[in-house]
Every structure is written in structure tokens, then in C-alpha cells.
Design a protein around this motif. Structure first.
Motif, PDB file in Angstrom:
ATOM      1  N   ALA A  28       0.846  -1.205   0.000  1.00 28.16           N
ATOM      2  CA  ALA A  28       0.000   0.000   0.000  1.00 28.16           C
ATOM      3  C   ALA A  28       0.876   1.249   0.000  1.00 28.16           C
ATOM      4  CB  ALA A  28      -0.935  -0.009   1.201  1.00 28.16           C
ATOM      5  N   GLU A  29       1.955   1.235   0.780  1.00 23.65           N
ATOM      6  CA  GLU A  29       2.884   2.379   0.797  1.00 23.65           C
ATOM      7  C   GLU A  29       3.492   2.625  -0.577  1.00 23.65           C
ATOM      8  OE1 GLU A  29       5.786   1.463   3.797  1.00 23.65           O
ATOM      9  OE2 GLU A  29       4.684   2.570   5.344  1.00 23.65           O
ATOM     10  N   ARG A  30       3.680   1.565  -1.343  1.00 22.97           N
ATOM     11  CA  ARG A  30       4.243   1.676  -2.689  1.00 22.97           C
ATOM     12  C   ARG A  30       3.184   2.073  -3.714  1.00 22.97           C
ATOM     13  NH1 ARG A  30       7.458  -3.684  -3.852  1.00 22.97           N
ATOM     14  NH2 ARG A  30       7.572  -2.695  -5.903  1.00 22.97           N
ATOM     15  N   GLY A  31       1.935   2.155  -3.290  1.00 22.67           N
ATOM     16  CA  GLY A  31       0.862   2.559  -4.192  1.00 22.67           C
ATOM     17  C   GLY A  31       0.341   1.440  -5.073  1.00 22.67           C
ATOM     18  N   LEU A  32       0.611   0.184  -4.703  1.00 21.31           N
ATOM     19  CA  LEU A  32       0.199  -0.945  -5.534  1.00 21.31           C
ATOM     20  C   LEU A  32      -1.170  -1.501  -5.164  1.00 21.31           C
ATOM     21  CD1 LEU A  32       3.610  -2.845  -5.761  1.00 21.31           C
ATOM     22  CD2 LEU A  32       2.667  -1.096  -7.291  1.00 21.31           C
ATOM     23  N   LEU A  33      -1.627  -1.183  -3.972  1.00 15.80           N
ATOM     24  CA  LEU A  33      -2.967  -1.615  -3.563  1.00 15.80           C
ATOM     25  C   LEU A  33      -3.542  -0.603  -2.588  1.00 15.80           C
ATOM     26  CD1 LEU A  33      -2.616  -2.899  -0.476  1.00 15.80           C
ATOM     27  CD2 LEU A  33      -1.665  -4.779  -1.785  1.00 15.80           C
ATOM     28  N   ARG A  34      -4.849  -0.729  -2.390  1.00 23.67           N
ATOM     29  CA  ARG A  34      -5.513   0.137  -1.407  1.00 23.67           C
ATOM     30  C   ARG A  34      -6.472  -0.717  -0.595  1.00 23.67           C
ATOM     31  NH1 ARG A  34      -7.053   2.292  -6.076  1.00 23.67           N
ATOM     32  NH2 ARG A  34      -8.991   1.567  -6.951  1.00 23.67           N
ATOM     33  N   ARG A  35      -6.650  -0.251   0.634  1.00 24.60           N
ATOM     34  CA  ARG A  35      -7.561  -0.935   1.555  1.00 24.60           C
ATOM     35  C   ARG A  35      -8.782  -0.053   1.762  1.00 24.60           C
ATOM     36  NH1 ARG A  35      -3.328  -2.812   6.188  1.00 24.60           N
ATOM     37  NH2 ARG A  35      -1.891  -1.411   5.199  1.00 24.60           N
TER      38      ARG A  35
END
Length: 167
Positions: free
Chosen positions: A95-102
Motif C-alpha cells: 500500500a505504501e508503494r501505491g500498488l494496492l488500497r484498503r
């Protein structure tokens, strides 16, 4: 071309000298499967590292991409055979890398759902295709008939180890 010696045969010979009355024939299959898995993992992990991923992140992103839907951390644990703590750590990092979101589940606010971002889809699609190409190159040394035979044999082994599919 110099080939690595068959280390499993060497090990069996060595064990035969130490314990001549011990049946080490299981090493023929188990030892070779484990060694092949280690060699394959090392070579394929290098391909993933070139794309900025490790194997666990790749598996998690693949699970999300294949599902086509948002998943809970628990569902990802099951699909990637990971512990809750390991999955949570990976999710946070990705998520920090911008690859997924919660996002919070609309029906149960205690549950978070995870989905790929557009960047996450691009990264995993690229990594997936690079990984498949690398797998194909690794298997190119086998004749097609031998690959088919190996596929059937490994499928039989897995069925024997895991049992019938639950359904």
C-alpha cells in the motif's frame, strides 16, 4: 557443457557408506523435488527482484489480480498460505508503494478489503508475464513429452500429499 553432478545420487552414495542397511530411495523423488524447487525459486526470484518484487509480494498481488475483486486479509492468507502477521506486513508495504488500497467493508466496518490500484495492476501484469517467460525458458531444456510426463507425475504426487480437492 559441464553439468552439476546429480547431488542426490552423490548424497545417497554417501549415506550408503555411512548407513549401508538404510533405504534412501525416497531421496530419489523427495530430494530431487526439493532441489528442483530451490533452483527454480532462486532463478525465478531473480526475475521478480528485477521488477522490484519478492516472491511473497508477487504471490499476494497475483491472488488479487486473479480474483478480479477486493479480498480480505483472511482470504489472502488462505490463497497465499501465509500467516496473518506476514500478510498484514506485506499489505502495508505494498500500500505504501501505491500498488494496492484498503477500504472498509460497507457491510461490516471491522473488515477491510484490499484491491489493486492501476499501478498495482500494471506492476503485477508485467511481473507475471516476465515470470512466465522465465519459467518457459527454464523448461525449454525438457522435451515436450518429458514435460507432459513430469506434469502428470507431479500432479499425482500433489494429489497423494494433499488429498482430494475439498468441495
Amino acid at each position: 557443457m559441464d553439468r552439476t553432478p546429480d547431488l542426490i545420487a552423490v548424497a545417497r552414495d554417501q549415506w550408503r557408506a555411512v548407513h549401508p542397511d538404510t533405504d534412501t530411495s525416497s531421496m530419489d523423488v523427495v530430494g530431487r523435488v526439493l532441489r528442483a524447487a530451490a533452483v527454480l525459486r532462486r532463478r525465478l526470484d531473480a526475475v521478480l527482484a528485477d521488477g522490484g518484487l519478492n516472491r511473497a509480494e508477487f504471490d499476494l498481488l497475483c491472488a488479487l489480480r486473479r480474483s478480479g475483486a477486493a479480498l480480505t486479509a483472511g482470504q489472502l492468507n488462505e490463497q497465499t498460505v501465509s500467516s496473518g502477521a506476514a500478510t498484514t506486513k506485506r499489505l502495508h508495504h505494498l500500500a505504501e508503494r501505491g500498488l494496492l488500497r484498503r477500504t472498509v467493508d460497507e457491510h461490516d466496518k471491522r473488515v477491510a478489503r484490499v484491491q489493486l490500484t492501476e499501478l498495482g495492476r500494471e506492476v503485477i501484469d508485467r511481473a507475471f508475464h516476465r515470470n512466465l517467460a522465465a519459467e518457459r525458458r527454464l523448461l525449454d531444456a525438457l522435451p515436450e513429452a518429458r514435460e507432459d510426463e513430469l506434469t502428470r507425475g507431479l500432479a499425482d504426487l500433489l494429489r497423494a500429499l494433499e488429498g482430494p480437492p475439498s468441495g
